[in-house]
Every structure is written in C-alpha cells, then in structure tokens.
Scaffold this active site. Structure first.
Site, PDB file in Angstrom:
ATOM      1  N   ASP A   1      -0.674  -3.775   3.870  1.00 46.95           N
ATOM      2  CA  ASP A   1      -0.393  -5.097   3.307  1.00 46.95           C
ATOM      3  C   ASP A   1      -1.294  -5.359   2.093  1.00 46.95           C
ATOM      4  O   ASP A   1      -2.223  -4.579   1.831  1.00 46.95           O
ATOM      5  CB  ASP A   1      -0.605  -6.156   4.409  1.00 46.95           C
ATOM      6  CG  ASP A   1       0.310  -7.355   4.241  1.00 46.95           C
ATOM      7  OD1 ASP A   1       0.788  -7.588   3.122  1.00 46.95           O
ATOM      8  OD2 ASP A   1       0.542  -8.076   5.244  1.00 46.95           O
TER       9      ASP A   1
ATOM     10  N   GLU B   1       3.343  -2.779   0.379  1.00 50.10           N
ATOM     11  CA  GLU B   1       3.822  -4.082  -0.087  1.00 50.10           C
ATOM     12  C   GLU B   1       3.363  -4.311  -1.529  1.00 50.10           C
ATOM     13  O   GLU B   1       3.338  -5.445  -2.011  1.00 50.10           O
ATOM     14  CB  GLU B   1       3.346  -5.212   0.839  1.00 50.10           C
ATOM     15  CG  GLU B   1       3.850  -5.071   2.250  1.00 50.10           C
ATOM     16  CD  GLU B   1       3.876  -6.385   3.036  1.00 50.10           C
ATOM     17  OE1 GLU B   1       4.098  -7.449   2.432  1.00 50.10           O
ATOM     18  OE2 GLU B   1       3.656  -6.325   4.261  1.00 50.10           O
ATOM     19  N   TRP B   2       3.003  -3.245  -2.174  1.00 48.05           N
ATOM     20  CA  TRP B   2       2.473  -3.247  -3.531  1.00 48.05           C
ATOM     21  C   TRP B   2       3.313  -4.077  -4.513  1.00 48.05           C
ATOM     22  O   TRP B   2       2.802  -5.023  -5.131  1.00 48.05           O
ATOM     23  CB  TRP B   2       2.315  -1.773  -3.902  1.00 48.05           C
ATOM     24  CG  TRP B   2       1.873  -1.365  -5.243  1.00 48.05           C
ATOM     25  CD1 TRP B   2       1.603  -2.152  -6.328  1.00 48.05           C
ATOM     26  CD2 TRP B   2       1.647  -0.008  -5.647  1.00 48.05           C
ATOM     27  NE1 TRP B   2       1.227  -1.360  -7.378  1.00 48.05           N
ATOM     28  CE2 TRP B   2       1.245  -0.051  -6.996  1.00 48.05           C
ATOM     29  CE3 TRP B   2       1.743   1.228  -5.012  1.00 48.05           C
ATOM     30  CZ2 TRP B   2       0.942   1.101  -7.720  1.00 48.05           C
ATOM     31  CZ3 TRP B   2       1.442   2.380  -5.727  1.00 48.05           C
ATOM     32  CH2 TRP B   2       1.046   2.310  -7.060  1.00 48.05           C
ATOM     33  N   PRO B   3       4.614  -3.798  -4.673  1.00 43.21           N
ATOM     34  CA  PRO B   3       5.361  -4.596  -5.663  1.00 43.21           C
ATOM     35  C   PRO B   3       5.442  -6.080  -5.324  1.00 43.21           C
ATOM     36  O   PRO B   3       5.387  -6.925  -6.222  1.00 43.21           O
ATOM     37  CB  PRO B   3       6.755  -3.961  -5.691  1.00 43.21           C
ATOM     38  CG  PRO B   3       6.823  -3.013  -4.561  1.00 43.21           C
ATOM     39  CD  PRO B   3       5.444  -2.723  -4.091  1.00 43.21           C
ATOM     40  N   LEU B   4       5.537  -6.416  -4.048  1.00 38.59           N
ATOM     41  CA  LEU B   4       5.607  -7.836  -3.656  1.00 38.59           C
ATOM     42  C   LEU B   4       4.406  -8.612  -4.192  1.00 38.59           C
ATOM     43  O   LEU B   4       4.530  -9.719  -4.713  1.00 38.59           O
ATOM     44  CB  LEU B   4       5.674  -7.939  -2.126  1.00 38.59           C
ATOM     45  CG  LEU B   4       5.455  -9.306  -1.489  1.00 38.59           C
ATOM     46  CD1 LEU B   4       6.462 -10.333  -1.963  1.00 38.59           C
ATOM     47  CD2 LEU B   4       5.505  -9.203   0.032  1.00 38.59           C
ATOM     48  N   TYR B   5       3.213  -8.014  -4.078  1.00 38.87           N
ATOM     49  CA  TYR B   5       1.995  -8.703  -4.519  1.00 38.87           C
ATOM     50  C   TYR B   5       1.794  -8.603  -6.028  1.00 38.87           C
ATOM     51  O   TYR B   5       0.950  -9.291  -6.592  1.00 38.87           O
ATOM     52  CB  TYR B   5       0.774  -8.157  -3.764  1.00 38.87           C
ATOM     53  CG  TYR B   5       0.785  -8.609  -2.315  1.00 38.87           C
ATOM     54  CD1 TYR B   5       0.225  -9.833  -1.952  1.00 38.87           C
ATOM     55  CD2 TYR B   5       1.384  -7.837  -1.320  1.00 38.87           C
ATOM     56  CE1 TYR B   5       0.250 -10.269  -0.637  1.00 38.87           C
ATOM     57  CE2 TYR B   5       1.427  -8.259  -0.001  1.00 38.87           C
ATOM     58  CZ  TYR B   5       0.850  -9.488   0.331  1.00 38.87           C
ATOM     59  OH  TYR B   5       0.888  -9.924   1.632  1.00 38.87           O
TER      60      TYR B   5
ATOM     61  N   ASP C   1       8.657 -12.429   3.090  1.00 38.45           N
ATOM     62  CA  ASP C   1       8.858 -12.059   4.498  1.00 38.45           C
ATOM     63  C   ASP C   1      10.199 -12.575   5.006  1.00 38.45           C
ATOM     64  O   ASP C   1      10.580 -13.714   4.731  1.00 38.45           O
ATOM     65  CB  ASP C   1       7.765 -12.695   5.374  1.00 38.45           C
ATOM     66  CG  ASP C   1       6.394 -12.116   5.089  1.00 38.45           C
ATOM     67  OD1 ASP C   1       6.279 -11.225   4.221  1.00 38.45           O
ATOM     68  OD2 ASP C   1       5.437 -12.559   5.746  1.00 38.45           O
TER      69      ASP C   1
HETATM   70  C1  GLA Z   1       2.386 -10.463   5.352  1.00 37.48           C
HETATM   71  C2  GLA Z   1       3.478  -9.413   5.438  1.00 37.48           C
HETATM   72  C3  GLA Z   1       4.224  -9.557   6.741  1.00 37.48           C
HETATM   73  C4  GLA Z   1       3.242  -9.419   7.907  1.00 37.48           C
HETATM   74  C5  GLA Z   1       2.126 -10.433   7.769  1.00 37.48           C
HETATM   75  C6  GLA Z   1       1.037 -10.201   8.784  1.00 37.48           C
HETATM   76  O1  GLA Z   1       2.936 -11.761   5.262  1.00 37.48           O
HETATM   77  O2  GLA Z   1       4.357  -9.520   4.345  1.00 37.48           O
HETATM   78  O3  GLA Z   1       5.239  -8.585   6.845  1.00 37.48           O
HETATM   79  O4  GLA Z   1       2.738  -8.114   7.930  1.00 37.48           O
HETATM   80  O5  GLA Z   1       1.532 -10.384   6.474  1.00 37.48           O
HETATM   81  O6  GLA Z   1      -0.026 -11.082   8.664  1.00 37.48           O
END
Ligand code: GLA
Length: 420
Positions: free
Chosen positions: A170, A203-207, A231
């Site tokens: 994450d 989750e690199w691109p999301l952030y 999410d």
């Molecule tokens: C972020 C991620 C979710 C989950 C939560 C856990 O929001 O995008 O998929 O892993 O953290 O805290």
C-alpha cells in the site's frame, strides 16, 4: 468463401482476420520478470468485507485473526473455489503487532495470530493454496500499523522466510513522490532478491495520480498488478465509479496490461450486501472484460448459492483468464447502454452490454455484428453464446447480421463470439 445466403466473402476479410491474429499476438510493454501472474491473480482478500476489525473478544468470528484465514482456506479447498482457480488467500491491513521485534522485523499480533504468519502459511499451503500479505511503502500502513519505509530488504526477506506468496504493498503515509516511487521499486527488487516467487501487488499509480501522471510502462516493469482508483465499496455507485474511471482512462491503461502485469480495479464484492443480483452480474462480467485480478472479499462461510455460482462460473473465469491477456475496453455508450469488448485467443471476442438506466424494466438493444471486434469479431460468421446472466446459445450469426439483446436495469449481458 460462400455464405449461406449466397454472398461471397471477400478474401481480404479473411486476410484481415489473419492480420488481427498477428497483431494481437504482439506483447505489450515489458513485464516484471518474475514469471508470475501470467493470467490475472485469483483469490480472496479480507479488506472490503472484514476491514480492520481487531476486536476478537467481541467479534471472534469476524476479527482479523488466523482463525478467520484458516476457515477461509478450508472453504476455498472444500467448496470448489480452488478448483476453479481462486488460489491466493490474502491478508490485508491490521495483521501486525503495533511494534517491530528487537531485530527490526515485522511481527503478527501475537493474540490474533498465535501461530505466526509462518504457521498460517504452512496451513494454507497444506490446503494447496497460496498466502498473501500486506505492508506499506511509507512510515505506517493506512490503518496505522508499522510501515516498511527504511525496512524494505528486511521485510521482503521476512515475508520470504515465512513462506508468503503475494505482497499487497500500500502507499499510505509516504512523505514524498520520490520516496513512493523509489520505495515501490526497491521492494520489487528486494522481493526478487529473496529468490522466492512472490506476486507483487502495487497501489503505486493510485497514490501518484493526485500529483502526476503515472508512467505505466515503468510500473509494469516492477509490479504484477497495480491499483489505479479508489477502494471498492459494497455499492452500485462504487462499481459504476470504477467502470467510469476505467473507461475514461482506457487509452492510457489498457495497452500496458498483459501477461505478468494487470490493472487492478479492486476486489469483487459479489456475495455481500450492497449489490442486487443484476449488479453482481455486472461486476463479474466487467471484471472479466477488464482482465482484472479476481480477488473476492466476502464471507465464504455465508454466501448464497447464486453468488457462489456466479463467482465460480467457469466460462466467465475463462474470459478473465484468457491466455492472450488483452484487456478489454468500452466500445460505445449510447442512450444509457454501454458496450464493452475484449479480444480473446483463437480470434474469439467477449462482448458485454450494460444497461445503466435505473428506471423502467429490461431494455432491448440492437447492435450490428459488423461493429464488434473492430469489424473482425464475426468474419465471415460466428457462433454467439450468452454467458451471463444465464448461459444459452444464441446461435449462428453473419457479419451482416444485427444482434438484439435484452438487458435488465443495472445488469449486463455477457457474450462470447467464436469462429463457427
Ligand atoms: C487502502 C487500500 C485498501 C486497503 C486499506 C487498508 O485504503 O487502498 O485496499 O488495503 O488501505 O488499510
């Protein structure tokens, strides 16, 4: 070639079909070279359904504990999940003790995971499954447990020593874009150096999106799949938002997906509370079209036979897992109907038609066969099978035919077009 109605099939159409085969077979950008995720990862991930419930006193059956994962592992083995491909049983946030041990290693919460992650991994492996775990590139996980910043090598080695098979990494609590990018790369290399096969879920691109446009070609070189968007929630609005984001950005993201690296639109929430039957069908169909990892987040101890059958539908899973590994895209949106399509191996195509109108009953939609698959889905003719909402053969169609389909509100009809 002569069609039944006597029309000559121009040779150039057949040549086009051959050309398509050659073009589709070209690999996309170079993937992370770990030999994993040649088709989208399938499994179970605790987050959407169980979140950060750490109160095993009050809620022993739904808190994040080894017991929960052992029960899920047992069911994945005994209830047919493993047989259709759901292989990775994945822990999300909130498994850790609040502090690292004296050697700087992460440790599981000793009360909730008395056998440790290694013990759980052994159990999961004994069921013929693989174990996934969660950590964070920054100073803390999203829920506030220890982050991996400054500990990438130690953590990668710890996970490998425990027998972990997948890492969801994450991006919370990271203090700069530079740290985020370097951290994701560092962890990828550290996992590789352990010599253990560990799927790397990023989750690199999301952030990155809020600050700058991600370089997907680079991300693909380090990650097996990557989250782009918010999410998933157990709601139709959430599914619609994910589909909207994906179609709005499809030019940028679909070509980079392929064996070894996938766009991840987040978990399947089928079998929970928020989606109607038709909406669950839509999620399953579109996650197949998007070549998405199929990570269910539901309670396998309490799931309706209907949801189970949908999640275990072998024809739909076969589309998701198609070895060509090309992600589908939205072909058109008109009058609240969306048409999505995905090229498959053997020159077949999957087509999904979604009815987004939330007033009225089932609607008819007519589409010309020639407009599907860039004109090549049905040359000179094909057999069309409806896979969802129920399987039935629609029969023989010609390139010049129209196809008329009835779609429930918020539902989807998923079709497979294949050579005759
Ligand atoms: C972020 C991620 C979710 C989950 C939560 C856990 O929001 O995008 O998929 O892993 O953290 O805290």
């Amino acid at each position: 070639m002569k069609l039944e109605n006597g029309i000559q099939q121009p040779g150039f159409l057949l040549a086009l079909r051959f050309l398509a085969l050659v073009l589709w077979s070209f690999p996309g950008a170079r993937a992370l070279d770990n030999g994993l995720a040649m088709t989208p990862t399938m499994g179970w991930l605790h987050w959407e359904r169980f979140m950060c419930n750490v109160d095993c006193q009050e809620e022993p059956d739904s808190c994040i504990s080894e017991k929960l994962f052992m029960q899920m592992a047992e069911l994945m083995d005994s209830d047919g999940w493993k047989d259709v491909g759901y292989e990775y049983l994945c822990i999300d946030d909130c498994w850790m003790a609040p502090k690292r041990d004296s050697k700087g290693r992460l440790q599981a919460d000793p009360k909730r995971f008395p056998g440790g992650i290694q013990g759980l991994a052994n159990y999961v492996h004994s069921k013929g499954l693989k174990l996934g775990i969660y950590a964070d590139v920054g100073n803390k996980t999203c829920a506030g447990f220890p982050g991996s910043f400054g500990y990438y090598d130690i953590d990668a080695q710890t996970f490998a020593d425990w027998g972990v098979d997948l890492l969801k990494f994450d991006g919370c609590h990271c203090d700069s874009m530079e740290h985020l990018e370097n951290g994701y790369k560092h962890m990828s290399l550290a996992l590789n150096r352990t010599g253990r096969s560990i799927v790397y879920s990023c989750e690199w691109p999301l952030y990155m999106w809020p600050f700058r446009k991600p370089n997907y070609t680079e991300i693909r070189q380090y990650c097996n799949h990557w989250r782009n968007f918010d999410d998933v929630y157990d709601s139709w609005q959430s599914i619609k938002n994910i589909l909207d984001w994906t179609s709005s950005n499809q030019k940028r993201i679909i070509d980079v997906a392929g064996p070894g690296g996938w766009n991840d639109p987040d978990m399947l929430v089928i079998g929970n509370f928020g989606l109607s039957w038709d909406q669950q069908v839509t999620q399953m169909a579109l996650w197949a079209i998007m070549a998405a990892p199929l990570l269910m987040s539901n309670d396998l101890r309490h799931i309706s036979p209907q949801a189970k059958a949908l999640l275990q539908d072998k024809d739909v899973i076969a589309i998701n897992q198609d070895p060509l590994g090309k992600q589908g895209y939205r072909l058109r949106k008109e009058d609240n109907i969306e048409v999505w399509e995905r090229p498959l191996s053997d020159l077949a195509w999957a087509v999904a038609m979604v009815n987004l109108q939330e007033i009225g009953g089932p609607r008819f939609y007519t589409i010309s066969i020639a407009s599907l698959g860039q004109g090549m889905a049905c040359i000179p003719d094909c057999i069309i099978t409806q896979l969802l909402p129920v399987k039935r053969k629609l029969g023989f169609y010609q390139w010049t035919s129209d196809l008329k389909i009835q779609i429930n509100p918020t539902g989807t009809v998923l079709l497979r077009l294949a050579a005759n």
